[in-house]
Each structure stands twice: as structure tokens, then as C-alpha cells.
Enzyme design. Structure first.
Site, PDB file in Angstrom:
ATOM      1  N   ASP A  67     112.458  43.112 -47.744  1.00  0.00           N
ATOM      2  CA  ASP A  67     111.191  43.581 -47.171  1.00  0.00           C
ATOM      3  C   ASP A  67     111.270  43.628 -45.648  1.00  0.00           C
ATOM      4  O   ASP A  67     112.200  43.078 -45.043  1.00  0.00           O
ATOM      5  CB  ASP A  67     110.017  42.699 -47.635  1.00  0.00           C
ATOM      6  CG  ASP A  67     110.327  41.204 -47.590  1.00  0.00           C
ATOM      7  OD1 ASP A  67     111.288  40.807 -46.898  1.00  0.00           O
ATOM      8  OD2 ASP A  67     109.599  40.443 -48.226  1.00  0.00           O
ATOM      9  N   ASN A 136     101.408  31.662 -52.941  1.00  0.00           N
ATOM     10  CA  ASN A 136     100.569  32.308 -53.958  1.00  0.00           C
ATOM     11  C   ASN A 136     101.401  32.951 -55.061  1.00  0.00           C
ATOM     12  O   ASN A 136     100.896  33.735 -55.850  1.00  0.00           O
ATOM     13  CB  ASN A 136      99.650  33.355 -53.304  1.00  0.00           C
ATOM     14  CG  ASN A 136     100.445  34.454 -52.601  1.00  0.00           C
ATOM     15  OD1 ASN A 136     101.667  34.482 -52.671  1.00  0.00           O
ATOM     16  ND2 ASN A 136      99.745  35.351 -51.924  1.00  0.00           N
ATOM     17  N   HIS A 138     104.031  34.969 -54.586  1.00  0.00           N
ATOM     18  CA  HIS A 138     104.611  36.282 -54.293  1.00  0.00           C
ATOM     19  C   HIS A 138     106.126  36.201 -54.199  1.00  0.00           C
ATOM     20  O   HIS A 138     106.683  35.157 -53.852  1.00  0.00           O
ATOM     21  CB  HIS A 138     103.983  36.919 -53.047  1.00  0.00           C
ATOM     22  CG  HIS A 138     104.405  36.374 -51.710  1.00  0.00           C
ATOM     23  ND1 HIS A 138     103.497  35.892 -50.792  1.00  0.00           N
ATOM     24  CD2 HIS A 138     105.619  36.265 -51.117  1.00  0.00           C
ATOM     25  CE1 HIS A 138     104.146  35.523 -49.693  1.00  0.00           C
ATOM     26  NE2 HIS A 138     105.422  35.731 -49.860  1.00  0.00           N
ATOM     27  N   GLU A 143     102.434  40.825 -53.546  1.00  0.00           N
ATOM     28  CA  GLU A 143     101.308  39.898 -53.563  1.00  0.00           C
ATOM     29  C   GLU A 143     100.625  39.908 -54.937  1.00  0.00           C
ATOM     30  O   GLU A 143     100.807  40.864 -55.706  1.00  0.00           O
ATOM     31  CB  GLU A 143     100.296  40.324 -52.494  1.00  0.00           C
ATOM     32  CG  GLU A 143     100.844  40.290 -51.062  1.00  0.00           C
ATOM     33  CD  GLU A 143     100.896  38.882 -50.472  1.00  0.00           C
ATOM     34  OE1 GLU A 143     101.044  37.908 -51.225  1.00  0.00           O
ATOM     35  OE2 GLU A 143     100.771  38.772 -49.235  1.00  0.00           O
TER      36      GLU A 143
HETATM   37  C1  GLP Z   1     107.765  35.577 -46.964  1.00  0.00           C
HETATM   38  C2  GLP Z   1     108.796  36.609 -47.479  1.00  0.00           C
HETATM   39  C3  GLP Z   1     109.330  36.207 -48.798  1.00  0.00           C
HETATM   40  C4  GLP Z   1     109.591  34.717 -48.772  1.00  0.00           C
HETATM   41  C5  GLP Z   1     108.270  33.976 -48.746  1.00  0.00           C
HETATM   42  C6  GLP Z   1     108.425  32.485 -48.509  1.00  0.00           C
HETATM   43  O1  GLP Z   1     106.598  36.109 -46.551  1.00  0.00           O
HETATM   44  N1  GLP Z   1     108.331  37.950 -47.541  1.00  0.00           N
HETATM   45  O2  GLP Z   1     110.507  36.951 -49.084  1.00  0.00           O
HETATM   46  O3  GLP Z   1     110.284  34.323 -49.914  1.00  0.00           O
HETATM   47  O4  GLP Z   1     107.366  34.562 -47.865  1.00  0.00           O
HETATM   48  O5  GLP Z   1     108.790  32.207 -47.196  1.00  0.00           O
HETATM   49  P1  GLP Z   1     109.369  30.797 -46.751  1.00  0.00           P
HETATM   50  O6  GLP Z   1     110.756  30.729 -47.303  1.00  0.00           O
HETATM   51  O7  GLP Z   1     109.373  30.819 -45.243  1.00  0.00           O
HETATM   52  O8  GLP Z   1     108.476  29.758 -47.323  1.00  0.00           O
END
Ligand code: GLP
Length: 240
Positions: A67, A136, A138, A143
Site C-alpha cells: 500500500d 481494527n 485491517h 479497512e
Molecule cells: C498500517 C499498514 C499495514 C500495517 C498496519 C499495522 O497502517 N497499512 O500494512 O500492517 O497498519 O501497523 P504497525 O505494524 O505499525 O502496527
């Protein structure tokens, strides 16, 4: 789903980093789906150390990131492109032309989605997809919603995600939109590894593994994939 619970994030980084190093040694031309966020960092650090020790080469590896933010220049310090350069790519011998990102500033998001899908297909599909998980539930930036998505699309980020990620945007507001691989693109990966660490992920992890498959908790769809390994630390596994 195979679930592996380890003591802490550092141990996960070592075990999963070892898996990636061995995988690339065995499959030097493999296609890796990569993730951003805090979660993959210990794994990326292990990979960089192994590369620096001369153990593995990424010269023939192709990557696709999950992403990218919209309305943020590619070279902004908070773009996922910059994140990957700083935390992984600039330390390896990977070729710039083998590194693939969604363009969050594309003029035509649907055309950009088709371009990415075709590029993944032309590369032979993703061999191993790395995933983190949002609080949440995702995955990538899929989302909670009423239906599972297929190919990449432009998404409006939820308040939960904005709250979680805005800590990184200390000098400018965080974008509220992103381009993300869809659930279909993720599920077409041959193998998936998901890592969750910390208590803030425990509820989402419980839903993903023990709950119903629902687009309201996007990671739950991984129950339907034949080859998923989930790495948890004790806190993330605490509600199982
Ligand atoms: C982000 C990314 C995801 C990631 C998630 C958790 O927004 N788009 O790919 O897995 O949220 O992030 P983190 O590893 O910093 O908790």
C-alpha cells in the site's frame, strides 16, 4: 492457519528473518509481497544483517509493497516508499527496477490498480506475502467494510487507522486516503505470513483466528487461505 507464539517481537524477527533468508537462498528469483509499519522492522533488520554478512543476495528478487498513501509525494519522509528504502532496500543489492509500489498520486486510480495487477501477474504472482494487522483487523489498508475487495483500490482510512499512524506525521497532517492491494490480490499470494505484536493487536488477533469470516474484520478472510502462518508475541496472543 498455523499459529506460532513466541516470547517477543525480537524472537519473531529472528525466526521469520531466518525463514526469508533461507527462502531467498533457495528461490533467488522469488517474488515477495512486503509490508510497512513497526511490525516488520525486526524481520527486516535480520535480513539486512544476513545480507551484510554475505549470506544472501537480493539481486534477482522482485518485490511488491502492499500500500501507499495518497496525496503524499513519493519522496516524503512518511511515504511507504521512503520507509522501505530506509529500512530495507537501500541496505540490499535489490535492483530498483524490481521494486514495485502502488502510485498514491496516480491520476487514474482504476488504471493504476490494473497496472499493479498486471505487473504482479507478469512477475508470476507473489510467492510470500508479509502482513501486519491493524488494531481494527485491517490488512494492508483494507479497512472494515461491508464487502471483501478484490484488486487494488483507493480507500478512505478509518479514524482508528488515522489515530494509530498519525504519530509518524509530526510536521504535517496524515493523509486520509491510500492506495492498497485488495483482499483478492492478497489471497492470490502462494504463501502468507502475518505478524502481530503487542497488546493493542490482541482483540483483532482473536477475531482473525477464532471469529467468523467477515469483511468487518478483514484479516478473518485469511482463514480461507491454504498456507497462512501467523507469528504472535505473548501480548498479541493473550486473548486466544
Ligand atoms: C498500517 C499498514 C499495514 C500495517 C498496519 C499495522 O497502517 N497499512 O500494512 O500492517 O497498519 O501497523 P504497525 O505494524 O505499525 O502496527
Amino acid at each position: 492457519m498455523k499459529v506460532i507464539t513466541l516470547e517477543n517481537a525480537a524472537q519473531i524477527g529472528e525466526q521469520l528473518g531466518r525463514f526469508y533468508v533461507d527462502f531467498v537462498k533457495e528461490h533467488p528469483s522469488c517474488v515477495l509481497g512486503l509490508a510497512t509499519g513497526a511490525t516488520p522492522l525486526p524481520t527486516y533488520q535480520y535480513i539486512v544483517k544476513a545480507y551484510e554478512a554475505g549470506e544472501v543476495s537480493f539481486a534477482d528478487v522482485t518485490t511488491f509493497n502492499l500500500d501507499e498513501y495518497c496525496d503524499l509525494p513519493k519522496d516524503n519522509k512518511n511515504s511507504y516508499y521512503t520507509f522501505m528504502q530506509e529500512n530495507l532496500f537501500k541496505h540490499l543489492d535489490i535492483k530498483a527496477e524490481n521494486v514495485n509500489f502502488l502510485d498514491g498520486n496516480a491520476a487514474d486510480y482504476e488504471a493504476e490498480s490494473r497496472r499493479y495487477a498486471q505487473a504482479i501477474q507478469a512477475a508470476g504472482g507473489i510467492d510470500v506475502q508479509f502482513l501486519g494487522i491493524g488494531r481494527n483487523g485491517h490488512i494492508a489498508f483494507n479497512e472494515p467494510s461491508d464487502a471483501f475487495t478484490d484488486e487494488a483500490f483507493r480507500v478512505a482510512l478509518t479514524q482508528s487507522t488515522i489515530d494509530a499512524n498519525s504519530i509518524y506525521f509530526d510536521d504535517a497532517p496524515m493523509p486520509h486516503y491510500a492506495m492498497t492491494m485488495g483482499i483478492g490480490s492478497i489471497l492470490r499470494s502462494k504463501k502468507i505470513v502475518l505478524v502481530a505484536t503487542g497488546a493493542s493487536k490482541a482483540q483483532a488477533v482473536k477475531g482473525m483466528i477464532e471469529g467468523a469470516v467477515t469483511p468487518q474484520l478483514p484479516a478473518s478472510v485469511l482463514q480461507q487461505h491454504a498456507d497462512v502462518t501467523v507469528y504472535l508475541d505473548k501480548e498479541a496472543a493473550s486473548l486466544l
